[in-house]
Design a protein around this motif. Structure first.
Motif, PDB file in Angstrom:
ATOM      1  N   GLN A   8      28.963   3.360 -39.090  1.00 59.12           N
ATOM      2  CA  GLN A   8      29.726   2.981 -40.119  1.00 59.12           C
ATOM      3  C   GLN A   8      31.233   3.654 -39.337  1.00 59.12           C
ATOM      4  O   GLN A   8      32.646   3.430 -39.645  1.00 59.12           O
ATOM      5  CB  GLN A   8      29.755   3.789 -41.324  1.00 59.12           C
ATOM      6  CG  GLN A   8      28.967   2.731 -42.346  1.00 59.12           C
ATOM      7  CD  GLN A   8      29.165   3.136 -43.828  1.00 59.12           C
ATOM      8  OE1 GLN A   8      29.002   4.189 -44.192  1.00 59.12           O
ATOM      9  NE2 GLN A   8      29.543   2.272 -44.648  1.00 59.12           N
ATOM     10  N   GLU A  27      23.264   1.647 -50.146  1.00 56.92           N
ATOM     11  CA  GLU A  27      24.583   1.476 -50.509  1.00 56.92           C
ATOM     12  C   GLU A  27      25.347   1.224 -49.261  1.00 56.92           C
ATOM     13  O   GLU A  27      26.106   0.356 -49.030  1.00 56.92           O
ATOM     14  CB  GLU A  27      25.290   2.562 -51.143  1.00 56.92           C
ATOM     15  CG  GLU A  27      24.929   2.869 -52.389  1.00 56.92           C
ATOM     16  CD  GLU A  27      25.318   4.297 -52.978  1.00 56.92           C
ATOM     17  OE1 GLU A  27      25.427   4.470 -54.211  1.00 56.92           O
ATOM     18  OE2 GLU A  27      25.764   5.248 -52.249  1.00 56.92           O
ATOM     19  N   ILE A  28      24.750   1.826 -47.968  1.00 52.89           N
ATOM     20  CA  ILE A  28      25.323   1.191 -46.822  1.00 52.89           C
ATOM     21  C   ILE A  28      25.022  -0.202 -46.449  1.00 52.89           C
ATOM     22  O   ILE A  28      25.708  -0.895 -45.936  1.00 52.89           O
ATOM     23  CB  ILE A  28      25.022   2.114 -45.615  1.00 52.89           C
ATOM     24  CG1 ILE A  28      25.629   3.504 -45.846  1.00 52.89           C
ATOM     25  CG2 ILE A  28      25.514   1.880 -44.352  1.00 52.89           C
ATOM     26  CD1 ILE A  28      24.950   4.734 -45.053  1.00 52.89           C
ATOM     27  N   GLN A  61      27.101  -2.534 -48.086  1.00 50.96           N
ATOM     28  CA  GLN A  61      28.504  -2.960 -47.372  1.00 50.96           C
ATOM     29  C   GLN A  61      28.098  -3.632 -46.246  1.00 50.96           C
ATOM     30  O   GLN A  61      29.134  -4.354 -45.968  1.00 50.96           O
ATOM     31  CB  GLN A  61      29.202  -1.354 -46.940  1.00 50.96           C
ATOM     32  CG  GLN A  61      29.261  -0.610 -48.588  1.00 50.96           C
ATOM     33  CD  GLN A  61      29.634   0.731 -48.093  1.00 50.96           C
ATOM     34  OE1 GLN A  61      30.716   0.942 -47.509  1.00 50.96           O
ATOM     35  NE2 GLN A  61      28.741   1.785 -48.577  1.00 50.96           N
ATOM     36  N   MET A  75      28.184  -7.189 -47.055  1.00 43.70           N
ATOM     37  CA  MET A  75      29.559  -7.835 -47.442  1.00 43.70           C
ATOM     38  C   MET A  75      30.511  -8.048 -45.971  1.00 43.70           C
ATOM     39  O   MET A  75      30.868  -9.113 -45.885  1.00 43.70           O
ATOM     40  CB  MET A  75      30.370  -6.587 -48.220  1.00 43.70           C
ATOM     41  CG  MET A  75      31.267  -7.317 -49.128  1.00 43.70           C
ATOM     42  SD  MET A  75      31.126  -8.759 -50.109  1.00 43.70           S
ATOM     43  CE  MET A  75      30.055  -7.976 -51.234  1.00 43.70           C
ATOM     44  N   SER A  76      30.259  -6.980 -45.191  1.00 38.05           N
ATOM     45  CA  SER A  76      30.887  -7.315 -43.688  1.00 38.05           C
ATOM     46  C   SER A  76      30.339  -8.460 -43.155  1.00 38.05           C
ATOM     47  O   SER A  76      31.154  -8.923 -42.499  1.00 38.05           O
ATOM     48  CB  SER A  76      30.663  -6.167 -43.157  1.00 38.05           C
ATOM     49  OG  SER A  76      31.373  -4.719 -43.840  1.00 38.05           O
ATOM     50  N   LYS A 132      29.471   6.189 -54.635  1.00 35.98           N
ATOM     51  CA  LYS A 132      29.721   4.594 -54.403  1.00 35.98           C
ATOM     52  C   LYS A 132      29.122   3.874 -55.477  1.00 35.98           C
ATOM     53  O   LYS A 132      29.601   2.625 -55.546  1.00 35.98           O
ATOM     54  CB  LYS A 132      29.113   4.277 -53.082  1.00 35.98           C
ATOM     55  CG  LYS A 132      29.595   5.101 -51.904  1.00 35.98           C
ATOM     56  CD  LYS A 132      30.941   4.078 -51.557  1.00 35.98           C
ATOM     57  CE  LYS A 132      31.309   4.685 -50.113  1.00 35.98           C
ATOM     58  NZ  LYS A 132      32.446   4.147 -49.770  1.00 35.98           N
ATOM     59  N   GLN A 172      31.792   1.436 -57.243  1.00 34.94           N
ATOM     60  CA  GLN A 172      32.367   0.578 -56.525  1.00 34.94           C
ATOM     61  C   GLN A 172      31.262  -0.575 -56.293  1.00 34.94           C
ATOM     62  O   GLN A 172      31.641  -1.875 -56.370  1.00 34.94           O
ATOM     63  CB  GLN A 172      32.796   1.299 -55.084  1.00 34.94           C
ATOM     64  CG  GLN A 172      33.320   0.435 -54.172  1.00 34.94           C
ATOM     65  CD  GLN A 172      33.607   0.870 -52.757  1.00 34.94           C
ATOM     66  OE1 GLN A 172      33.646   2.207 -52.854  1.00 34.94           O
ATOM     67  NE2 GLN A 172      33.854  -0.181 -51.807  1.00 34.94           N
ATOM     68  N   MET A 173      29.876  -0.271 -56.201  1.00 37.28           N
ATOM     69  CA  MET A 173      29.009  -1.136 -55.975  1.00 37.28           C
ATOM     70  C   MET A 173      28.831  -1.964 -57.045  1.00 37.28           C
ATOM     71  O   MET A 173      28.530  -3.469 -56.828  1.00 37.28           O
ATOM     72  CB  MET A 173      27.558  -0.391 -55.585  1.00 37.28           C
ATOM     73  CG  MET A 173      27.724   0.381 -54.166  1.00 37.28           C
ATOM     74  SD  MET A 173      27.689  -0.853 -52.775  1.00 37.28           S
ATOM     75  CE  MET A 173      29.308  -0.550 -52.214  1.00 37.28           C
ATOM     76  N   LEU A 181      31.855  -4.499 -57.281  1.00 34.50           N
ATOM     77  CA  LEU A 181      31.460  -5.501 -56.331  1.00 34.50           C
ATOM     78  C   LEU A 181      30.402  -6.846 -56.516  1.00 34.50           C
ATOM     79  O   LEU A 181      30.641  -7.812 -56.384  1.00 34.50           O
ATOM     80  CB  LEU A 181      31.191  -5.021 -54.951  1.00 34.50           C
ATOM     81  CG  LEU A 181      32.144  -4.422 -54.011  1.00 34.50           C
ATOM     82  CD1 LEU A 181      31.731  -3.626 -52.850  1.00 34.50           C
ATOM     83  CD2 LEU A 181      33.107  -5.343 -53.465  1.00 34.50           C
ATOM     84  N   ASP A 192      39.819  -2.092 -53.783  1.00 31.90           N
ATOM     85  CA  ASP A 192      39.424  -1.683 -52.538  1.00 31.90           C
ATOM     86  C   ASP A 192      39.358  -2.979 -51.372  1.00 31.90           C
ATOM     87  O   ASP A 192      39.078  -3.889 -51.971  1.00 31.90           O
ATOM     88  CB  ASP A 192      38.037  -1.053 -52.542  1.00 31.90           C
ATOM     89  CG  ASP A 192      37.579  -0.532 -51.307  1.00 31.90           C
ATOM     90  OD1 ASP A 192      37.819   0.678 -50.689  1.00 31.90           O
ATOM     91  OD2 ASP A 192      36.478  -1.019 -50.627  1.00 31.90           O
ATOM     92  N   SER A 215      37.022  -3.889 -49.651  1.00 36.14           N
ATOM     93  CA  SER A 215      35.726  -4.605 -49.653  1.00 36.14           C
ATOM     94  C   SER A 215      35.843  -5.575 -50.556  1.00 36.14           C
ATOM     95  O   SER A 215      34.675  -6.505 -50.628  1.00 36.14           O
ATOM     96  CB  SER A 215      34.697  -3.479 -50.203  1.00 36.14           C
ATOM     97  OG  SER A 215      34.735  -2.906 -51.232  1.00 36.14           O
TER      98      SER A 215
END
Length: 262
Positions: free
Chosen positions: A20, A62-63, A66, A69-70, A99, A102-103, A106, A164, A166
């Motif tokens: 990351q 959580e990572i 992300q 999503m990326s 997080k 935020q998660m 999303l 954000d 994301s």
């Protein structure tokens, strides 16, 4: 294997965090590491008991969300979030996450892009008052309100101000859905409109992006550069539609006359 469990999970988590922090993150490598992490959880997840291990599992997921999503893998994102929710339900573990909101935000945006409004409302009902005041969660709630109102222009405007970065991928996907709805409305109501009006209504920057929109969605539209208009349906098809409408009106009048006679 028990003695090795914390170190294996922690080492994979450290790999995630290192990936990351790199400026040129390789998504393919990140996905590969995450799959190793998921496999470790499948094999030994039932043995996790200490707070350290449970928090490490949560942080890794959580990572992973992300990374999904990326890589624009929304099905993977859905699966990871459903795994994550198990940890969020454990108060001592979930509350330690920076997080979590935020998660959840999303995930709410994801449900909107999939038009899963029933699931969206179920998730909202499970949230605390504090969560509902959080910016990451308020944003998808506002978007859902715009959808219910049919305020498509406001949804497109909201794309420029996400809580954000994301959220961008999901907003782009939702934006395309919204443009499709606007396109359908425009071609149903109008034969043609000024080009500038079309760009404004569809929130497109220039004629080239409009041409791309027409091509991507296989729309039967034409741009008249000379008259600076956007034409929705060729005259012949419009004539056929008008003829059909007149025939329908004549049939209604005929039916009404029959009823009067009877």
């Amino acid at each position: 294997a028990w003695d090795l469990l914390p170190s294996s999970i922690m080492s994979l988590l450290q790999k995630f965090q290192a990936l990351q922090q790199t400026s040129n993150q390789n998504v393919k490598d990140a996905v590969a590491v995450f799959k190793q992490f998921q496999l470790e959880l499948i094999r030994n997840g039932h043995k996790l008991t200490s707070l350290q291990e449970l928090k490490a599992a949560m942080q890794g997921l959580e990572i992973g969300a992300q990374i999904a999503m990326s890589s624009r893998d929304l099905l993977m994102f859905d699966r990871v979030i459903n795994q994550l929710k198990q940890y969020y339900l454990m108060a001592e573990i979930g509350s330690s996450s920076s997080k979590r909101q935020q998660m959840i935000g999303l995930y709410l945006m994801y449900l909107l892009t999939e038009n899963r409004l029933g699931d969206f409302h179920v998730e909202i009902e499970l949230l605390s008052f504090a969560d509902l005041e959080n910016k990451f969660i308020q944003f998808p709630m506002q978007i859902e309100q715009f959808m219910m109102e049919g305020s498509y222009a406001k949804i497109l405007q909201a794309k420029s101000n996400p809580p954000d970065a994301s959220y961008t991928i999901l907003l782009n996907k939702l934006g395309e859905t919204v443009r499709s709805e606007i396109s359908l409305s425009l071609q149903t109501v109008h034969s043609q409109i000024p080009l500038n009006d079309a760009l404004k209504m569809l929130s497109l920057n220039d004629v080239n992006t409009l041409r791309q929109h027409i091509k991507n969605n296989e729309l039967n539209w034409t741009i008249n550069d000379g008259a600076q208009t956007l034409n929705f349906t060729p005259p012949q098809e419009k004539t056929q539609q008008l003829d059909a409408a007149e025939s329908a009106r004549d049939m209604l009048e005929f039916t009404s006359n029959i009823e009067t006679i009877v």
